[in-house]
Motif scaffolding. Structure first.
Motif, PDB file in Angstrom:
ATOM      1  N   VAL A 243       0.461  -6.837   0.265  1.00  0.00           N
ATOM      2  CA  VAL A 243       1.424  -7.067   1.566  1.00  0.00           C
ATOM      3  C   VAL A 243       0.509  -7.584   2.554  1.00  0.00           C
ATOM      4  O   VAL A 243      -0.359  -6.774   3.103  1.00  0.00           O
ATOM      5  CB  VAL A 243       2.189  -5.968   1.885  1.00  0.00           C
ATOM      6  CG1 VAL A 243       3.187  -5.997   2.671  1.00  0.00           C
ATOM      7  CG2 VAL A 243       3.036  -5.596   0.459  1.00  0.00           C
TER       8      VAL A 243
ATOM      9  N   GLU B   9       4.976  -1.762  -4.321  1.00  0.00           N
ATOM     10  CA  GLU B   9       5.030  -2.465  -3.195  1.00  0.00           C
ATOM     11  C   GLU B   9       5.280  -1.186  -1.974  1.00  0.00           C
ATOM     12  O   GLU B   9       4.379  -1.282  -1.015  1.00  0.00           O
ATOM     13  CB  GLU B   9       6.375  -3.214  -3.282  1.00  0.00           C
ATOM     14  CG  GLU B   9       6.331  -4.329  -4.233  1.00  0.00           C
ATOM     15  CD  GLU B   9       7.967  -5.095  -4.404  1.00  0.00           C
ATOM     16  OE1 GLU B   9       7.584  -6.123  -4.899  1.00  0.00           O
ATOM     17  OE2 GLU B   9       8.776  -4.464  -4.153  1.00  0.00           O
TER      18      GLU B   9
ATOM     19  N   ALA C   2       6.417  -8.649  -3.302  1.00  0.00           N
ATOM     20  CA  ALA C   2       5.306  -8.840  -2.287  1.00  0.00           C
ATOM     21  C   ALA C   2       4.563  -9.962  -2.132  1.00  0.00           C
ATOM     22  O   ALA C   2       5.165 -11.035  -2.752  1.00  0.00           O
ATOM     23  CB  ALA C   2       4.241  -7.839  -2.980  1.00  0.00           C
TER      24      ALA C   2
ATOM     25  N   GLY D 220      -0.029  -8.214   6.764  1.00  0.00           N
ATOM     26  CA  GLY D 220       0.448  -7.681   7.921  1.00  0.00           C
ATOM     27  C   GLY D 220      -0.432  -7.945   9.043  1.00  0.00           C
ATOM     28  O   GLY D 220      -1.437  -8.804   8.889  1.00  0.00           O
TER      29      GLY D 220
ATOM     30  N   ARG E 252       2.946  -0.993   1.267  1.00  0.00           N
ATOM     31  CA  ARG E 252       3.275  -0.898   2.755  1.00  0.00           C
ATOM     32  C   ARG E 252       2.943   0.485   3.356  1.00  0.00           C
ATOM     33  O   ARG E 252       2.887   0.443   4.567  1.00  0.00           O
ATOM     34  CB  ARG E 252       4.759  -0.866   2.564  1.00  0.00           C
ATOM     35  CG  ARG E 252       5.233  -2.490   2.307  1.00  0.00           C
ATOM     36  CD  ARG E 252       6.963  -2.575   2.387  1.00  0.00           C
ATOM     37  NE  ARG E 252       7.245  -3.999   1.807  1.00  0.00           N
ATOM     38  CZ  ARG E 252       7.609  -4.557   0.917  1.00  0.00           C
ATOM     39  NH1 ARG E 252       7.951  -3.208   0.169  1.00  0.00           N
ATOM     40  NH2 ARG E 252       7.915  -5.403   0.568  1.00  0.00           N
TER      41      ARG E 252
END
Length: 463
Positions: free
Chosen positions: A59, A88, A20, A61, A92
């Motif tokens: 994570v 993880e 991550a 984005g 996500r």
């Protein structure tokens, strides 16, 4: 079990496995020892051990940073990869985290991070257990029965992050609850203590206190509901103010949802809550009440954020000299509310009262009620922090400075914020065990409070 099973090794290995953008790993090594007794005799004792591992993956984005949290117990190195991948995957699958912040950096490593975890055992009761046995004998001879339990826990928490933090905290936590009952169960008295190691707990003194209270209860007086001058002992004050602290998040106040919201917008910071010079504070280094000096957050909410893990916790005055000084904030909610960062801590102290003991406060009471403790506390109205609950294990009538008998129990309706504004006297601050919240919060020091008009809203038939 895998040879690689030391807590710090588990943390390091989990961080190595992470793919991550950010990762926090928390290993909690837990041990406990307990004694239970009933009818003046020990009934059970036990020792437990356990491990819980929490992995927090973040994570990045296009829409922002997402986080995923997965916790599992009894984890060895062979279980790590599946646990890290699960965190993880959770990150996500989640949307952007509202509380996302850069992970904490630049905190010096704990020098004992690679040491073995601390553990408790039945040896913690080496002096306490014989003294308890002597208390059983005195109680038996005095025609009363003792019931209760003693529990000692020790949690070694290892916290590592992908930004380089390597922190550790050992938290001992001991509680003693003792009930004395008359043989016919018509009279009951309770006492509780919080302790780090059971070296400062005296069963004989507690038994003597309970014997006195059972003696008071030999005379029964029925009183109706109403407002009475009432002496709240430190344990009851702790239960009320712990709930107040839990309800003092800055974001909720700014958004107009709590007793700390200012009419028309903003918060009541700076307003006087009490005419007495009381200071309600938390300090991780408070002697005898030491708690974690950095944030340990297994989940996020308005009072905590997983992104703040490892953030140092400074001594904080929530109320200073009677005025509201701080509300609980994470780094995220501090930005939202434009207030200082003020993470919650693991203890609570109320200072600024007088030097008089509860017994001395009783001696100066013309007519009023003396409580033992509160129970079954529930919130009625968050806008005023109105709480309801019950008295338990002894409500006593004081007349001309002496306890003259036990009265019936009551249901009460009061707000701790209102009580602070109406308190006419505060006694000497002392360590205490909150009875209602002792499963979640044990490190408190409070004075007794005199309330001129405590609202006993109805009569309760409980003992």
């Amino acid at each position: 079990m895998s040879r690689v099973s030391k807590p710090y090794e588990i943390v390091e290995r989990a961080l190595e496995l992470s793919r991550a953008d950010g990762c926090v790993v928390i290993a909690d090594e837990e041990s406990s020892a307990n004694l239970r007794w009933a009818g003046n005799a020990l009934t059970t004792n036990g020792v437990t051990r356990g491990r819980t591992l929490t992995v927090i993956a973040s994570v990045d984005g296009a829409q922002g940073t997402a986080s995923g949290v997965v916790s599992r117990s009894a984890v060895t190195v062979d279980d790590l990869e599946s646990l890290v991948r699960a965190a993880e995957a959770a990150a996500r699958a989640a949307g952007p985290a509202e509380d996302a912040q850069p992970l904490v950096t630049d905190v010096s490593a704990s020098p004992d991070f690679t040491d073995s975890p601390s553990e408790t055992s039945s040896a913690v009761f080496a002096d306490f257990a014989p003294a308890l046995g002597e208390a059983f004998a005195r109680a038996r001879a005095g025609g009363r029965e003792l019931y209760g339990f003693a529990n000692h826990e020790l949690t070694s928490t290892y916290l590592g992050t992908s930004t380089g933090l390597r922190l550790r905290h050992d938290q001992p936590n001991g509680t003693l609850e003792l009930n004395a009952k008359s043989p016919d169960r018509s009279r009951s008295a309770w006492a509780g203590r919080s302790t780090r190691d059971f070296k400062d707990v005296d069963p004989a003194a507690l038994d003597a206190e309970l014997a006195t209270r059972l003696g008071w209860a030999e005379r029964r007086i029925e009183l109706p509901a109403g407002r009475y001058e009432t002496l709240l002992p430190p344990t009851a004050v702790a239960d009320l103010l712990i709930y107040q602290l839990w309800s003092s998040t800055a974001r909720d106040a700014v958004e107009g949802r709590t007793v700390f919201s200012k009419p028309g917008g903003g918060t009541r910071i700076g307003e006087t809550l009490s005419p007495l010079p009381l200071t309600l504070r938390s300090d991780p280094n408070e002697p005898g009440l030491e708690s974690a000096p950095f944030v340990i957050a297994h989940s996020s909410g308005d009072d905590s954020s997983v992104f703040d893990n490892g953030l140092p916790i400074a001594p904080t005055d929530w109320v200073r000299d009677g005025k509201l000084e701080r509300l609980i904030t994470t780094r995220h909610t501090a930005e939202l509310t434009r207030l200082p960062v003020a993470p919650g801590a693991g203890n609570l102290i109320l200072d600024g009262g007088g030097e008089r003991s509860l017994e001395e406060m009783v001696a100066s009471t013309e007519r009023g009620l003396l409580l033992t403790c509160l129970w079954y506390i529930r919130e009625v109205d968050p806008a005023t922090l109105l709480l309801t609950g019950l008295t338990r294990d002894g409500v006593y009538l004081v007349e001309n400075g002496e306890v003259v008998g036990e009265v019936n129990n009551f249901r009460f309706n009061e707000s701790p914020v209102d009580l602070l504004s109406r308190a006419s006297e505060a006694g000497r601050t002392e360590k205490t065990l909150p009875r209602e919240w002792s499963d979640w919060f044990t490190r408190a020091a409070m004075p007794a409070l005199r309330i001129p008009d405590f609202n006993m809203s109805s009569v309760s038939k409980g003992v």
